[in-house]
Design an enzyme around this catalytic site. Structure first.
Site, PDB file in Angstrom:
ATOM      1  N   LYS A  78      17.519  19.967  31.127  1.00 52.03           N
ATOM      2  CA  LYS A  78      18.715  19.112  31.055  1.00 52.03           C
ATOM      3  C   LYS A  78      18.969  18.346  32.348  1.00 52.03           C
ATOM      4  CE  LYS A  78      19.068  20.559  26.942  1.00 52.03           C
ATOM      5  NZ  LYS A  78      18.537  19.699  25.887  1.00 52.03           N
ATOM      6  N   GLU A 116      28.805  19.842  36.791  1.00 48.27           N
ATOM      7  CA  GLU A 116      29.468  18.602  36.357  1.00 48.27           C
ATOM      8  C   GLU A 116      30.970  18.765  36.482  1.00 48.27           C
ATOM      9  OE1 GLU A 116      26.426  17.146  32.768  1.00 48.27           O
ATOM     10  OE2 GLU A 116      28.401  17.932  32.268  1.00 48.27           O
ATOM     11  N   HIS A 134      30.563  26.690  19.629  1.00 47.03           N
ATOM     12  CA  HIS A 134      29.416  25.776  19.731  1.00 47.03           C
ATOM     13  C   HIS A 134      28.667  25.606  18.421  1.00 47.03           C
ATOM     14  CE1 HIS A 134      30.245  25.487  23.895  1.00 47.03           C
ATOM     15  NE2 HIS A 134      30.077  26.783  24.078  1.00 47.03           N
ATOM     16  N   ARG A 162      15.301  15.960  17.688  1.00 47.23           N
ATOM     17  CA  ARG A 162      14.945  16.508  16.370  1.00 47.23           C
ATOM     18  C   ARG A 162      15.803  15.833  15.301  1.00 47.23           C
ATOM     19  NH1 ARG A 162      18.600  20.195  18.814  1.00 47.23           N
ATOM     20  NH2 ARG A 162      20.592  20.120  17.688  1.00 47.23           N
TER      21      ARG A 162
HETATM   22  C1  MV4 Z   1      31.006  19.921  28.738  1.00 47.62           C
HETATM   23  C2  MV4 Z   1      32.380  20.069  28.432  1.00 47.62           C
HETATM   24  C3  MV4 Z   1      33.304  19.552  29.320  1.00 47.62           C
HETATM   25  N1  MV4 Z   1      32.891  18.925  30.434  1.00 47.62           N
HETATM   26  N2  MV4 Z   1      30.658  19.286  29.876  1.00 47.62           N
HETATM   27  C4  MV4 Z   1      29.349  22.157  24.786  1.00 47.62           C
HETATM   28  C5  MV4 Z   1      28.029  21.998  24.128  1.00 47.62           C
HETATM   29  C6  MV4 Z   1      27.082  21.542  25.175  1.00 47.62           C
HETATM   30  N3  MV4 Z   1      26.186  20.573  24.650  1.00 47.62           N
HETATM   31  C7  MV4 Z   1      27.966  20.999  26.265  1.00 47.62           C
HETATM   32  N4  MV4 Z   1      29.317  21.399  25.978  1.00 47.62           N
HETATM   33  C8  MV4 Z   1      30.365  21.006  26.765  1.00 47.62           C
HETATM   34  N5  MV4 Z   1      30.049  20.365  27.923  1.00 47.62           N
HETATM   35  C9  MV4 Z   1      31.589  18.815  30.692  1.00 47.62           C
HETATM   36  N6  MV4 Z   1      31.219  18.188  31.817  1.00 47.62           N
HETATM   37  C10 MV4 Z   1      32.725  20.722  27.258  1.00 47.62           C
HETATM   38  C11 MV4 Z   1      31.726  21.211  26.429  1.00 47.62           C
HETATM   39  C12 MV4 Z   1      32.226  21.948  25.313  1.00 47.62           C
HETATM   40  C13 MV4 Z   1      32.655  23.258  25.468  1.00 47.62           C
HETATM   41  C14 MV4 Z   1      32.559  23.929  26.681  1.00 47.62           C
HETATM   42  C15 MV4 Z   1      33.013  25.220  26.842  1.00 47.62           C
HETATM   43  C16 MV4 Z   1      33.576  25.891  25.741  1.00 47.62           C
HETATM   44  C17 MV4 Z   1      33.655  25.275  24.511  1.00 47.62           C
HETATM   45  C18 MV4 Z   1      33.200  23.959  24.365  1.00 47.62           C
HETATM   46  C19 MV4 Z   1      33.286  23.329  23.113  1.00 47.62           C
HETATM   47  C20 MV4 Z   1      32.845  22.047  22.984  1.00 47.62           C
HETATM   48  C21 MV4 Z   1      32.318  21.349  24.088  1.00 47.62           C
END
Ligand code: MV4
Length: 489
Positions: free
Chosen positions: A116, A200, A235, A291
């Site tokens: 990533k 981030e 998630h 995918r």
């Molecule tokens: C984040 C975020 C907030 N800020 N990145 C969740 C799935 C993965 N692909 C990345 N995710 C997130 N990244 C930044 N910079 C919020 C999420 C996020 C999330 C994070 C913690 C707990 C639950 C979540 C639910 C959806 C998205």
């Protein structure tokens, strides 16, 4: 065009791919584990090979077995579906070495997108907006402290080998940083075999919006608009839609072009998704999903484009069948993932036999599924029963059709999350399009709504004649026996 495709997957996505094969006159080969002998996808294929015991590591994740089955069946291509080995560079490389076409990006692109922090760096080079943060891995506390100070708290620490949400750690202030860094590095090492993490700025309650892209071997890359996937739990996405209420045509054109340009920049061949967080009117790149995705049907419903057929064309060396100018977004589409799980017991899996099953239909309804009446959902894999997809001329009609289709759905024998979907489809904030990734946690009334819906039992299931349940049968026999005894006396 390729002539015979082995589908290295199971369930509804295996059937989705085989349906495209059937329409295109391409032969299909199923591979199945011992637990999937009676599964629909193993019957639907032109040929089927058992590849091992139920655990995925012994079957669907066994590269050697899959390659052997492809050679034995003389398949000239492999479609990996989603999950399992879909984004595994070693699997793509094994196919490349055997002269079998892997239906997906090259092993090099898969490797790049799988790391990533490298993918993030590449996207910055391509001019894609990213969340403020590091473009290098963070190993030392002092490094982390300086970066976090610069971008400001809260920050989020992510494993570079991850994706999809495992091992994310939100850090509120400098006091929490040292422990958070250590624990995320530990999780990253045990889960992904890669200790690297990056930092981030943490965006609170963003929307999850992703763009579907297609790239062919001739250098054509296009986008098919966006999907909104904000309704998720731990998630796991539960409801997706296309388009998104948050995106207007000008933003769609600009972000879509950026996504397509980025795909071209890395030489992306195949179907893919660029994930963004959307917050305060701005897009921030998160990661690429290299995918076909579970939620691809909502894009198919509003564009009329068969994404799996395009994947097969691309892998065959043919150009895309449409240009960007020909892509039009027509109406609205919503997908509900129907799972065998109990929404009143913390969504606990509920595998087992489908004693009765009838899927909905009618105008604007699509069901992608791998089950049938009297089929037993095995406990070894993800308990998805189907993807229920609605289309309408606008969002309101898509919601009304989804409610109607959920009412029609008859599933007897296992618990399902249909009451959850009904609760969301009547939720005022959902109906108003006020979506964000924290939706389920914030809507604390949902559980009571689900309880009421279960108790009301206002569905077609109750109106159809059904075989008596075991309990009722025993009670009826006991009653008859008691009456007979009384009459004898
Ligand atoms: C984040 C975020 C907030 N800020 N990145 C969740 C799935 C993965 N692909 C990345 N995710 C997130 N990244 C930044 N910079 C919020 C999420 C996020 C999330 C994070 C913690 C707990 C639950 C979540 C639910 C959806 C998205």
């Amino acid at each position: 065009m390729v002539k015979k495709i082995l589908i290295a997957n199971r369930g509804e996505i295996a059937i989705r791919v085989m349906r495209a094969c059937r329409e295109m006159g391409i032969a299909s080969v199923a591979v199945y584990s011992e637990a999937d002998r009676e599964a629909l996808f193993a019957k639907y294929a032109d040929e089927a090979y058992c590849i091992g015991p139920p655990p995925a590591t012994a079957s669907y994740l066994n590269i050697q077995k899959l390659i052997e089955a492809a050679k034995e069946s003389r398949a000239d291509a492999i479609h990996p579906g989603y999950g399992f080995l879909a984004e595994n560079p070693a699997f793509a490389l094994a196919c490349e070495k055997e002269g079998i076409r892997f239906i997906g990006p090259s092993s090099e692109v898969l490797e790049l997108m799988g790391e990533k922090v490298r993918a993030r760096r590449k996207m910055i080079q391509a001019g894609v907006p990213v969340v403020p943060g590091t473009d290098e891995c963070v190993a030392e506390f002092r490094q982390a402290r300086d970066i976090a100070k610069e971008i400001g708290y809260p920050v989020i620490i992510k494993p570079s080998g991850g994706g999809g949400g495992i091992g994310l750690t939100i850090v509120a202030n400098e006091g929490e940083l040292a422990n958070a860094l250590k624990s995320t590095q530990a999780i990253a090492t045990t889960t992904f075999g890669l200790c690297e993490v990056y930092i981030e700025k943490y965006l609170s309650n963003p929307r999850h919006i992703e763009f579907q892209i297609l790239g062919d071997s001739k250098g054509n890359t296009i986008h098919l608009g966006e999907r909104e996937c904000s309704i998720q739990r731990r998630h796991q996405k539960l409801i997706e839609e296309s388009p998104s209420v948050a995106v207007n045509p000008a933003m769609r054109a600009k972000m879509g072009e950026t996504a397509a340009k980025a795909a071209r920049f890395v030489g992306y061949e195949g179907a893919g998704t660029m994930e963004f967080l959307f917050s305060d009117g701005r897009f921030y790149f998160l990661e690429v999903n290299a995918r076909i995705q579970v939620e691809h049907p909502v894009t198919e419903m509003v564009t009329g484009i068969d994404i799996v057929k395009e994947q097969i064309r691309i892998a065959s060396g043919l150009p895309l069948s449409i240009s960007q100018e020909e892509v039009e977004i027509n109406g609205w589409s919503i997908e509900c993932r129907i799972n065998a799980e109990d929404p009143l017991d913390d969504f606990a899996p509920s595998p087992g036999k489908l004693k009765d099953y009838r899927s909905p239909g009618g105008t604007g309804v699509r069901v992608d599924s791998g089950v049938y009446t009297h089929y037993s959902i095995p406990p070894f894999y993800d308990p998805m029963i189907s993807k229920l997809v609605s289309w309408g001329k606008d969002r309101n009609e898509a919601i009304e059709r989804m409610r109607r289709a959920l009412y029609e759905y008859v599933i007897v024998g296992v618990k399902t999350n249909i009451p959850f979907h009904l609760a969301v489809m009547e939720n005022p904030r959902y109906v108003a399009g006020e979506l964000e990734t924290g939706f389920i946690d914030k809507e604390t009334g949902l559980l009571d709504d689900i309880k009421r819906i279960v108790e009301q039992g206002d569905s077609l299931v109750e109106k159809l004649p059904q075989p008596l349940s075991e309990k009722k049968k025993i009670a009826a026999i006991a009653a008859v026996a008691a009456i007979t005894q009384m009459q004898r006396r």
